[in-house]
Design a protein around this motif. Structure first.
Motif, short mmCIF file in Angstrom:
data_model
loop_
_atom_site.label_atom_id
_atom_site.label_comp_id
_atom_site.label_asym_id
_atom_site.label_seq_id
_atom_site.Cartn_x
_atom_site.Cartn_y
_atom_site.Cartn_z
N GLU A 213 0.82 -1.22 0.00
CA GLU A 213 0.00 0.00 0.00
C GLU A 213 0.85 1.27 0.00
N LYS A 214 2.10 1.14 0.46
CA LYS A 214 3.01 2.28 0.46
C LYS A 214 3.80 2.41 -0.85
N GLY A 215 3.54 1.50 -1.79
CA GLY A 215 4.18 1.62 -3.10
C GLY A 215 5.36 0.72 -3.35
N PHE A 216 5.61 -0.22 -2.43
CA PHE A 216 6.69 -1.16 -2.68
C PHE A 216 6.26 -2.15 -3.77
N ILE A 217 7.23 -2.82 -4.36
CA ILE A 217 6.99 -3.65 -5.54
C ILE A 217 6.03 -4.79 -5.20
N ASN A 218 5.06 -5.00 -6.07
CA ASN A 218 4.07 -6.05 -5.85
C ASN A 218 3.78 -6.73 -7.19
N GLY A 219 3.32 -7.96 -7.11
CA GLY A 219 2.99 -8.68 -8.34
C GLY A 219 2.98 -10.18 -8.14
N HIS A 220 2.84 -10.88 -9.24
CA HIS A 220 2.67 -12.34 -9.24
C HIS A 220 3.96 -13.05 -8.82
N THR A 221 3.80 -14.07 -8.00
CA THR A 221 4.93 -14.91 -7.56
C THR A 221 4.62 -16.37 -7.88
N PRO A 222 5.64 -17.24 -7.91
CA PRO A 222 5.42 -18.66 -8.27
C PRO A 222 4.77 -19.46 -7.14
N PHE A 223 3.47 -19.27 -6.97
CA PHE A 223 2.75 -19.89 -5.86
C PHE A 223 2.76 -21.41 -5.94
N SER A 224 2.75 -21.95 -7.15
CA SER A 224 2.71 -23.42 -7.27
C SER A 224 3.96 -24.07 -6.72
N SER A 250 -0.95 -27.26 -21.56
CA SER A 250 -1.22 -25.87 -21.95
C SER A 250 -0.48 -24.87 -21.06
N ALA A 251 -0.12 -25.28 -19.85
CA ALA A 251 0.58 -24.37 -18.92
C ALA A 251 1.98 -24.03 -19.41
N ASN A 252 2.48 -24.76 -20.41
CA ASN A 252 3.83 -24.51 -20.91
C ASN A 252 3.90 -23.29 -21.82
N GLU A 253 2.76 -22.81 -22.33
CA GLU A 253 2.76 -21.73 -23.31
C GLU A 253 3.04 -20.39 -22.64
N SER A 254 3.90 -19.58 -23.28
CA SER A 254 4.21 -18.24 -22.76
C SER A 254 2.96 -17.38 -22.77
N THR A 255 2.85 -16.50 -21.77
CA THR A 255 1.73 -15.58 -21.69
C THR A 255 1.89 -14.39 -22.63
N VAL A 256 3.14 -13.96 -22.80
CA VAL A 256 3.45 -12.81 -23.67
C VAL A 256 4.02 -13.33 -24.98
N VAL A 257 3.41 -12.97 -26.09
CA VAL A 257 3.83 -13.45 -27.40
C VAL A 257 5.27 -13.03 -27.67
N GLY A 258 6.10 -14.02 -28.04
CA GLY A 258 7.48 -13.73 -28.40
C GLY A 258 8.42 -13.53 -27.23
N GLN A 259 7.93 -13.69 -26.00
CA GLN A 259 8.79 -13.51 -24.83
C GLN A 259 8.64 -14.70 -23.89
N ASP A 260 9.68 -14.92 -23.10
CA ASP A 260 9.67 -16.03 -22.15
C ASP A 260 9.09 -15.57 -20.83
N VAL A 261 7.82 -15.13 -20.89
CA VAL A 261 7.11 -14.66 -19.70
C VAL A 261 5.86 -15.52 -19.55
N ASN A 262 5.86 -16.37 -18.55
CA ASN A 262 4.76 -17.32 -18.38
C ASN A 262 4.14 -17.17 -16.99
N HIS A 263 2.90 -16.70 -16.96
CA HIS A 263 2.16 -16.59 -15.70
C HIS A 263 2.14 -17.93 -14.96
N GLN A 264 2.17 -19.02 -15.71
CA GLN A 264 2.03 -20.35 -15.12
C GLN A 264 3.37 -21.08 -15.02
N TYR A 265 4.49 -20.34 -14.92
CA TYR A 265 5.79 -21.01 -14.96
C TYR A 265 5.89 -22.15 -13.94
#
Length: 460
Positions: A213-224, A250-265
């Motif tokens: 809430e104070k603006g520190f970095i936040n986002g998705h982490t590898p919960f699995s 299907s979880a192997n597919e990158s989320t961002v086209v052309g980049q190695d960014v996978n929400h489901q890594y």
């Protein structure tokens, strides 16, 4: 100076200070202490149930499991400042282990880096230092684990895994982190008693929310990855051999086209293989971690799942809806839309409405998510959704079914046709190819492979 560089400069060290294990007759509690030097201290913890007579006193393998769960948990707190040095004071890590954890964190944080505009280098984004020491954690205890532990998330995938294994005669117990209505509903629908569900309680340190809430970095982490290590502990305490996940090809597919960014890594086969090797080399519990549905696509899973209609009233896959009680389909997120689309060839319009409580396919607010799911955007939604190809196949099959039944196409499917994406001449060949596919990048033991192949033949 960007937020990322500013925080790294101001808070150069994150410390994994300690873990402690407290045991009672019925539970084992593991508490962790993390610190961002000069900013905050965090004390998350876990509580695991255990059978009577089981003790982890002086169990060096369990020590290693506890330490490893802390390493998986720590990244959620480290990400607030992305401190350039991660110092583990309570355990020894070899150079190979440090590389393993750096890979998991870097790949698992790909979405966080992308969304926050962070240009992180895989080698220099963090330096892991271990200052603790360990005795050899090889144990002279003789273990003969048997049976299956099936993590249940409340969605269609784990329901299908559980149903298939139960029908084959496998001895199964279920596992969840905390408990939701959809999870207990799935276990009940499978015909299992309430005590067949083993629940671990994760106690998150809410002071991290204050930093967010104070603006520190936040986002998705590898919960699995947290699921993996906590399931290892649960299986170890209960003498279970197989940890049977429900992650698909299907979880192997990158989320961002052309980049190695996978929400489901951390749901990908790459992580599954890496974790399997880590377990064999460093944990050595005698347990076997794999995903039963890895050979299949989301499309195949959906087609098999709908044959078990007893789960339709209870399953939930909505991350937003899981945060309210009782858990619901929010009906406003890309995950809800994806599930609606992937089921649309196999359920009637009325059945879909009953599942989601609304007509998802006629909602104009879903249009942007729909465009992302069918591959008409630079990236898919940052959610656990299927591949672009199988979404297009599902939509095409649903359009053909609806038109053959003489119904009016819903708004999203009208949009699909307006974009020139509907090619009825290709549908049967694509459907046959998809339903008959079996991804050989998997870790299924032979007996589980045979079960899955028999079920595919029966249902597909």
């Amino acid at each position: 100076m960007a937020k990322f560089e500013k925080f790294r400069e101001k808070y150069p060290v994150f410390t994994y200070r300690s873990y402690n294990i407290n045991e009672t007759a019925e539970t084992v509690e593991i508490g962790f202490k993390f610190r961002i030097e000069g900013l905050a201290e965090f004390r998350p913890s876990w509580t695991f149930g255990k059978p009577k007579g089981v003790s982890v006193k002086d169990d060096l393998i369990f020590e290693r499991l506890a330490f490893s769960l802390g390493m998986a948990e720590a990244v959620s707190y480290w990400k607030a400042t992305c401190s350039p040095e991660f110092r583990a004071e309570c355990g020894e890590l070899s150079d190979d282990q440090k590389k393993w954890w750096k890979k998991l964190w870097f790949m698992g944080l790909g979405e966080l880096f992308f969304v926050n505009g962070i240009s992180a280098d895989p080698d220099s984004f963090v330096n892991i230092v271990s200052t603790g020491s360990y005795k050899s954690y090889l144990s002279d205890r003789v273990r003969h684990p048997k049976g299956c532990l099936v993590p249940i998330g409340g969605g269609k995938d784990s329901a299908l895994t559980l149903e298939t294994l139960m029908n084959s005669g496998m001895d199964c117990l279920c596992y969840s982190i905390n408990k939701r209505r959809s999870i207990s509903g799935t276990v009940k629908a499978a015909g299992l008693p309430e005590n067949a569900l083993i629940t671990a309680h994760r106690h998150f340190d809410r002071s991290l929310v204050e930093l967010n809430e104070k603006g520190f970095i936040n986002g998705h982490t590898p919960f699995s990855a947290i699921v993996a290590f906590s399931a290892e502990i649960t299986a170890y305490l209960n003498g279970l051999k197989y940890i049977v996940l429900s992650n698909e090809a299907s979880a192997n597919e990158s989320t961002v086209v052309g980049q190695d960014v996978n929400h489901q890594y951390s749901k990908s086969f790459e992580f599954e293989r890496d974790f399997h090797e880590y377990e064999e080399k460093y944990l050595r519990t005698g347990q076997y971690y794999f995903s039963f549905l890895r050979p299949l696509s989301e499309f195949q899973i959906a087609k098999m799942f709908v044959s078990h209609k007893k789960y339709l009233p209870v399953f939930r896959s909505c991350n937003l809806g899981s945060k309210v009680s009782p858990d619901i389909w929010c009906g406003a997120c890309p995950k809800c839309l994806f599930v609606s689309l992937i089921l649309s060839p196999f359920l009637s319009t009325e059945e879909l409405r009953e599942v989601f409580g609304k007509d998802m396919l006629n909602d104009p607010q879903m249009l942007e998510y729909f465009i992302e799911l069918i591959g008409q955007s630079e990236h898919k939604p940052f959610e656990c959704v299927g591949s672009i190809d199988e979404v297009n196949l599902a939509v095409s099959l649903a359009i053909r079914r609806i038109e053959q039944e003489g119904e009016k196409l819903p708004l999203l499917f009208e949009e699909y046709k307006l974009r020139g994406l509907y090619h009825p001449e290709d549908i049967d060949a694509l459907n046959k190819e998809c339903c008959g596919s079996f991804n050989e990048e998997n870790l299924l033991p032979d007996e589980f492979r045979k079960i899955l192949e028999n079920e595919m033949e029966r249902l597909l």
